[in-house]
Design a protein around this motif. Structure first.
Motif, PDB file in Angstrom:
ATOM      1  N   MET A  35      -9.913  -6.314   0.024  1.00  0.00           N
ATOM      2  CA  MET A  35      -8.509  -5.862   0.121  1.00  0.00           C
ATOM      3  C   MET A  35      -8.123  -5.560   1.555  1.00  0.00           C
ATOM      4  O   MET A  35      -7.089  -5.953   2.037  1.00  0.00           O
ATOM      5  N   THR A  63      -0.194  -3.169   3.187  1.00  0.00           N
ATOM      6  CA  THR A  63      -1.097  -4.092   3.875  1.00  0.00           C
ATOM      7  C   THR A  63      -0.861  -5.559   3.528  1.00  0.00           C
ATOM      8  O   THR A  63      -1.399  -6.435   4.211  1.00  0.00           O
ATOM      9  N   ALA A  64      -0.102  -5.838   2.477  1.00  0.00           N
ATOM     10  CA  ALA A  64       0.150  -7.233   2.101  1.00  0.00           C
ATOM     11  C   ALA A  64       0.934  -7.941   3.209  1.00  0.00           C
ATOM     12  O   ALA A  64       1.657  -7.282   3.989  1.00  0.00           O
ATOM     13  N   ALA A  90       7.152  -5.974  -0.249  1.00  0.00           N
ATOM     14  CA  ALA A  90       7.282  -6.127  -1.696  1.00  0.00           C
ATOM     15  C   ALA A  90       8.752  -6.264  -2.087  1.00  0.00           C
ATOM     16  O   ALA A  90       9.631  -5.616  -1.519  1.00  0.00           O
ATOM     17  N   GLU A 101      -1.696  -1.866  -1.114  1.00  0.00           N
ATOM     18  CA  GLU A 101      -1.221  -3.242  -0.923  1.00  0.00           C
ATOM     19  C   GLU A 101       0.235  -3.273  -0.471  1.00  0.00           C
ATOM     20  O   GLU A 101       0.647  -4.185   0.258  1.00  0.00           O
ATOM     21  N   ASP A 131     -10.500  -8.684   5.570  1.00  0.00           N
ATOM     22  CA  ASP A 131     -10.238 -10.079   5.238  1.00  0.00           C
ATOM     23  C   ASP A 131     -11.147 -11.039   5.976  1.00  0.00           C
ATOM     24  O   ASP A 131     -11.238 -12.221   5.634  1.00  0.00           O
ATOM     25  N   TRP A 134      -2.715  -0.555  -5.619  1.00  0.00           N
ATOM     26  CA  TRP A 134      -1.397  -1.187  -5.553  1.00  0.00           C
ATOM     27  C   TRP A 134      -0.575  -0.585  -4.414  1.00  0.00           C
ATOM     28  O   TRP A 134       0.095  -1.315  -3.665  1.00  0.00           O
TER      29      TRP A 134
END
Length: 442
Positions: free
Chosen positions: A1, A36-37, A41, A33, A4, A30
């Motif tokens: 997560m 960090t995604a 969102a 994320e 990478d 969640w």
């Protein structure tokens, strides 16, 4: 997560977060994320994760806040601490560590999600160091630590412990003791049910206010939420079940040194309506005596009209809170320990130990009771801890101020309590480092 790069090994914190298969673990992963995604969102991705009354609201306001949070990265997970329905993820990035704090409701939805620079609470080796940490301009504070001996509590350290102060939801400990009297006498059972009506609906904390009118809930589940989630609507349902008069009669036997400070005994609904509703009614409350205040309560007996967004200025100075001294809190905690030991069903112990408030060393502590209380300008944390040998201690920390910003969100005060419990100060006994103690608690 987080790692990478090919072949990278997750840190211990990342591994702990990845391995947590509880609702908190899923929510924390969640939430991380979100920060960090690769991309921000979408609103569709956010839907269904939060309670309907999420304070920030979803949509543009929260999306902008999330965008600002992400700009502080990139992040790495440096610590993960789940405690029942609360969790804390420490994220490193941009040269500053930040704390991502989560609170879930009983269905696993996010009730609170905050992100702020990490609050560092240094270790403590003396009671003088504890006092130095809490000494803040404009903030009144109180500390009480005591060993709970069979002959009675023995104070290890105290400051302003005799001073009555507002304590927020810590009053629910007294409400629980009143309920246990009714259960012991056979007038109420854990399997009895209470019914939610518009007049009994309050504001968060908790989630029972979101139930539909007419919903019936067992006394057991309602009481569990009152203590573990500090559910305000649950507390008001218990008060309604017992009746205000009965609760007031129970205050003295439950441990309060001066029950007149808690009369009339207020529901959370009444505090919200009187504190942040009609300002003329609030001023009238401040002027009236006990009899006049009882008459005024009839004016706020209908469905609640204020909302979370109305809360702002402090009102505890007007008597709109639940006032007690630190010894009262200690006696309520110790009384509940005795109540639990008499309870053959195990329900009382299950409720009181379900949420310890902080991560605890279970190899050291066999029993941990915790209760927090807060309102604008008020913060209280209290613990009863018992070790494997059966020795027990109580810690009561209180703060009050004319402005909420002087106290903050409680992360610091909670951290001070954790430092005290993790240190050797409790085991040091009366006269320990920096102590002003040695006498029996009154």
């Amino acid at each position: 997560m987080m790692n990478d790069a090919a072949g990278s090994v997750p840190s211990a914190a990342e591994a702990a977060l990845a391995a947590d298969d509880s609702p908190m673990g899923a929510a924390a992963r969640w939430a991380v994320e979100l920060l960090t995604a690769p991309g921000l969102a979408t609103e569709d991705a956010l839907a269904g994760r939060f309670v309907p009354s999420f304070p920030f609201g979803l949509g543009g306001g929260f999306t902008q806040r999330l965008r600002e949070w992400r700009e502080k990265g990139p992040f790495t997970v440096e610590a993960y601490e789940p405690v029942a329905h609360k969790g804390w993820v420490t994220l490193g990035g941009g040269g500053t560590r930040h704390l991502l704090s989560l609170t879930l409701d009983s269905s696993g939805l996010l009730r609170l999600l905050t992100f702020q620079p990490e609050t560092v609470v240094p270790e403590v080796g003396s009671w003088d160091e504890v006092e130095d940490l809490l000494r803040t301009a404009g903030v009144e504070h109180s500390v009480l630590a005591a060993r709970l001996d069979p002959a009675g509590p023995v104070v290890l350290h105290e400051s302003a412990a005799d001073l009555p102060m507002p304590t927020g939801s810590v009053y629910k400990l007294f409400l629980l003791r009143a309920l246990l009297v009714a259960i012991d006498e056979g007038r109420v059972s854990w399997d009895d049910e209470v019914t939610l009506t518009p007049e009994l609906r309050s504001l968060p904390t908790g989630d029972m206010q979101e139930l539909a009118d007419g919903t019936r809930v067992s006394v057991r589940e309602t009481t569990h939420k009152m203590i573990v989630l500090s559910d305000n609507t649950a507390a008001d349902l218990v008060t309604d079940l017992l009746g205000r008069d009965e609760v007031e009669r129970a205050l003295g036997p439950a441990g309060h040194h001066d029950p007149s400070l808690m009369r009339p005994f207020l529901t959370s609904h009444e505090v919200f309506e009187l504190g942040w509703g009609d300002p003329e009614r609030r001023a009238e409350w401040a002027r009236r005596d006990e009899a006049g205040r009882r008459a005024l309560l009839a004016e706020v007996a209908g469905p609640i009209e204020v909302g979370i967004g109305d809360l702002g200025e402090t009102v505890h100075q007007l008597g709109l809170d639940w006032h007690m001294d630190a010894h009262d809190v200690l006696r309520a905690l110790d009384g509940l320990r005795q109540d639990s030991e008499r309870d053959s069903t195990g329900v009382v112990e299950e409720i009181l130990t379900a949420y310890p408030g902080i991560p605890v060393d279970r190899d050291r502590w066999s029993r941990v009771y915790f209760k927090a209380g807060s309102s604008p300008g008020v913060m209280t944390f209290c613990w009863l801890v018992q070790d494997r040998a059966g020795d027990a201690w109580a810690v009561v920390l209180r703060q009050a101020a004319a402005e909420q910003k002087l106290i903050g969100d409680g992360v610091f005060l909670r951290g001070v309590g954790r430092r005290i419990i993790e240190s050797g100060l409790l085991a040091a006994g009366p006269g320990g480092p920096g102590s002003s103690a040695g006498s029996p608690a009154r």
